[in-house]
Write an enzyme that holds these catalytic residues in place. Structure first.
Site, mmCIF file in Angstrom:
data_model
loop_
_atom_site.group_PDB
_atom_site.id
_atom_site.type_symbol
_atom_site.label_atom_id
_atom_site.label_comp_id
_atom_site.label_asym_id
_atom_site.label_seq_id
_atom_site.Cartn_x
_atom_site.Cartn_y
_atom_site.Cartn_z
ATOM 1 N N TYR A 12 19.156 3.012 10.673
ATOM 2 C CA TYR A 12 18.437 4.255 10.963
ATOM 3 C C TYR A 12 18.611 4.611 12.434
ATOM 4 O O TYR A 12 18.671 3.733 13.295
ATOM 5 C CB TYR A 12 16.955 4.065 10.648
ATOM 6 C CG TYR A 12 16.346 5.168 9.799
ATOM 7 C CD1 TYR A 12 17.020 5.679 8.703
ATOM 8 C CD2 TYR A 12 15.079 5.680 10.081
ATOM 9 C CE1 TYR A 12 16.455 6.662 7.908
ATOM 10 C CE2 TYR A 12 14.505 6.662 9.294
ATOM 11 C CZ TYR A 12 15.199 7.151 8.212
ATOM 12 O OH TYR A 12 14.640 8.129 7.426
ATOM 13 N N THR B 166 9.663 26.269 -21.853
ATOM 14 C CA THR B 166 9.399 26.120 -20.422
ATOM 15 C C THR B 166 8.919 24.722 -20.064
ATOM 16 O O THR B 166 9.314 24.166 -19.032
ATOM 17 C CB THR B 166 8.373 27.173 -19.969
ATOM 18 O OG1 THR B 166 8.864 28.476 -20.303
ATOM 19 C CG2 THR B 166 8.141 27.102 -18.471
ATOM 20 N N ASP C 203 8.010 0.455 3.513
ATOM 21 C CA ASP C 203 8.297 0.130 2.112
ATOM 22 C C ASP C 203 9.794 0.165 1.826
ATOM 23 O O ASP C 203 10.320 -0.685 1.089
ATOM 24 C CB ASP C 203 7.533 1.062 1.170
ATOM 25 C CG ASP C 203 7.830 2.537 1.398
ATOM 26 O OD1 ASP C 203 8.352 2.901 2.486
ATOM 27 O OD2 ASP C 203 7.537 3.346 0.501
ATOM 28 N N LEU D 129 -2.618 0.734 -4.317
ATOM 29 C CA LEU D 129 -2.414 -0.554 -3.653
ATOM 30 C C LEU D 129 -2.081 -1.577 -4.728
ATOM 31 O O LEU D 129 -2.782 -1.672 -5.738
ATOM 32 C CB LEU D 129 -3.661 -0.976 -2.883
ATOM 33 C CG LEU D 129 -3.644 -2.350 -2.195
ATOM 34 C CD1 LEU D 129 -4.528 -2.331 -0.964
ATOM 35 C CD2 LEU D 129 -4.092 -3.478 -3.127
ATOM 36 N N ILE E 163 0.857 -1.187 0.000
ATOM 37 C CA ILE E 163 0.000 0.000 0.000
ATOM 38 C C ILE E 163 0.891 1.234 0.000
ATOM 39 O O ILE E 163 1.575 1.527 0.986
ATOM 40 C CB ILE E 163 -0.936 0.037 1.222
ATOM 41 C CG1 ILE E 163 -1.723 -1.274 1.343
ATOM 42 C CG2 ILE E 163 -1.895 1.212 1.112
ATOM 43 C CD1 ILE E 163 -2.598 -1.343 2.584
ATOM 44 N N GLY E 164 0.901 1.953 -1.115
ATOM 45 C CA GLY E 164 1.690 3.164 -1.229
ATOM 46 C C GLY E 164 0.863 4.405 -0.969
ATOM 47 O O GLY E 164 -0.243 4.341 -0.423
ATOM 48 N N THR F 230 5.420 8.695 -5.640
ATOM 49 C CA THR F 230 5.022 10.039 -5.225
ATOM 50 C C THR F 230 6.221 10.781 -4.662
ATOM 51 O O THR F 230 6.448 11.953 -4.945
ATOM 52 C CB THR F 230 3.900 9.955 -4.179
ATOM 53 O OG1 THR F 230 2.815 9.187 -4.714
ATOM 54 C CG2 THR F 230 3.410 11.340 -3.814
#
EC number: 2.7.1.33
Length: 254
Positions: free
Chosen positions: A97, A184, A106, A13, A8-9, A134
């Site tokens: 981390y 542009t 994820d 999904l 699930i992002g 995203t």
């Protein structure tokens, strides 16, 4: 042991049904939905799954409310889903981390999938794991499976929307990626693409300097195909990396 793997992002999904939790196995069914329509899964794609899943393992970076909506659809079967939560170590990967549980699930699953792929190929080498969606993440894994750290940057769509919102006169159609843009639209599209590619290649240099050998670069995610044409480093585009990681975790946990 049929396994339903769920990713699930932030936007979609994705799911895949496997006959067993064996890394490298092929799904017997798979699909994807935008999050707006996940409430239809139980009456649509999942209603006809055969054989039905005996186990469900997923990772979710969307909100709790989205996860609860998915769990409601899973009531179709008498099986409790398990959701991956990053920890200090799992499946041969050590989490570097500062606060291991704050790493996105994820990212954690993708690192585990990348490590499994490298070992399955009979190699022990560093890996740069890029997830383009995203947002874009660029994560470094050394040859011993230690996650060294990584980057989070906006995806191409977020970059363009930010420029449109903060700058007058930049609401233009999507352009093409050009080496020397002369309008542009192309300037915006090329700028976003090169910014992401530049971040990836810089982290690739950092990891090579740290480990003393060229890392493998694996790109995954829904926008991965947009990123790879701008890369000048060797890379592999692997759409199933999250599912590779979920299969590896499921096999390890039994």
């Amino acid at each position: 042991m049929t396994l339903l793997a769920i990713d699930i992002g932030n936007t979609r999904l994705k799911w895949a049904l496997y006959p067993s939790a064996v890394p490298g196995s092929e799904p017997v069914a798979h699909g994807a939905r935008f999050l707006e329509t996940i409430d239809q899964l139980g009456e649509a794609e999942w209603a006809g799954l055969a054989p039905p899943p005996r186990h469900v393992l997923g990772c979710c970076v969307a909100s709790d409310s989205v996860r609860h909506r998915v769990e409601e659809q899973l009531e179709l079967w008498d099986v409790a889903p398990r959701w991956v939560v990053p920890g200090a170590a799992e499946a041969g990967v050590t989490n570097g981390y500062d606060h291991p549980m704050r790493l996105g699930s994820d990212r954690w699953v993708a690192l585990i999938g990348a490590r499994a792929r490298v070992l399955a190929a009979g190699a022990r080498r560093p890996v740069l794991v890029v997830m383009a969606g995203t947002a874009v993440t660029v994560d470094a894994l050394d040859a011993d499976g230690r996650f060294l750290g990584g980057l989070i940057l906006p995806g191409h769509g977020i970059m363009l929307r930010a420029l449109e919102a903060g700058t007058a006169g930049l609401r233009v159609p999507t352009g093409e990626v050009r080496e020397f843009p002369t309008n542009t639209s192309d300037a915006l599209t090329s700028g976003g693409n090169f910014a992401i590619a530049g971040a990836i290649e810089r982290m690739h240099r950092h990891l090579q300097q740290r480990c003393g050998e060229p890392p493998l670069c694996i790109v995954t995610g829904g926008a991965g195909w947009k990123v790879v044409p701008a890369l000048t480093i060797d890379h592999e585009l692997i759409d199933t990396l999250i599912f590779d990681g979920l299969l590896t975790i499921a096999a390890q946990r039994g």
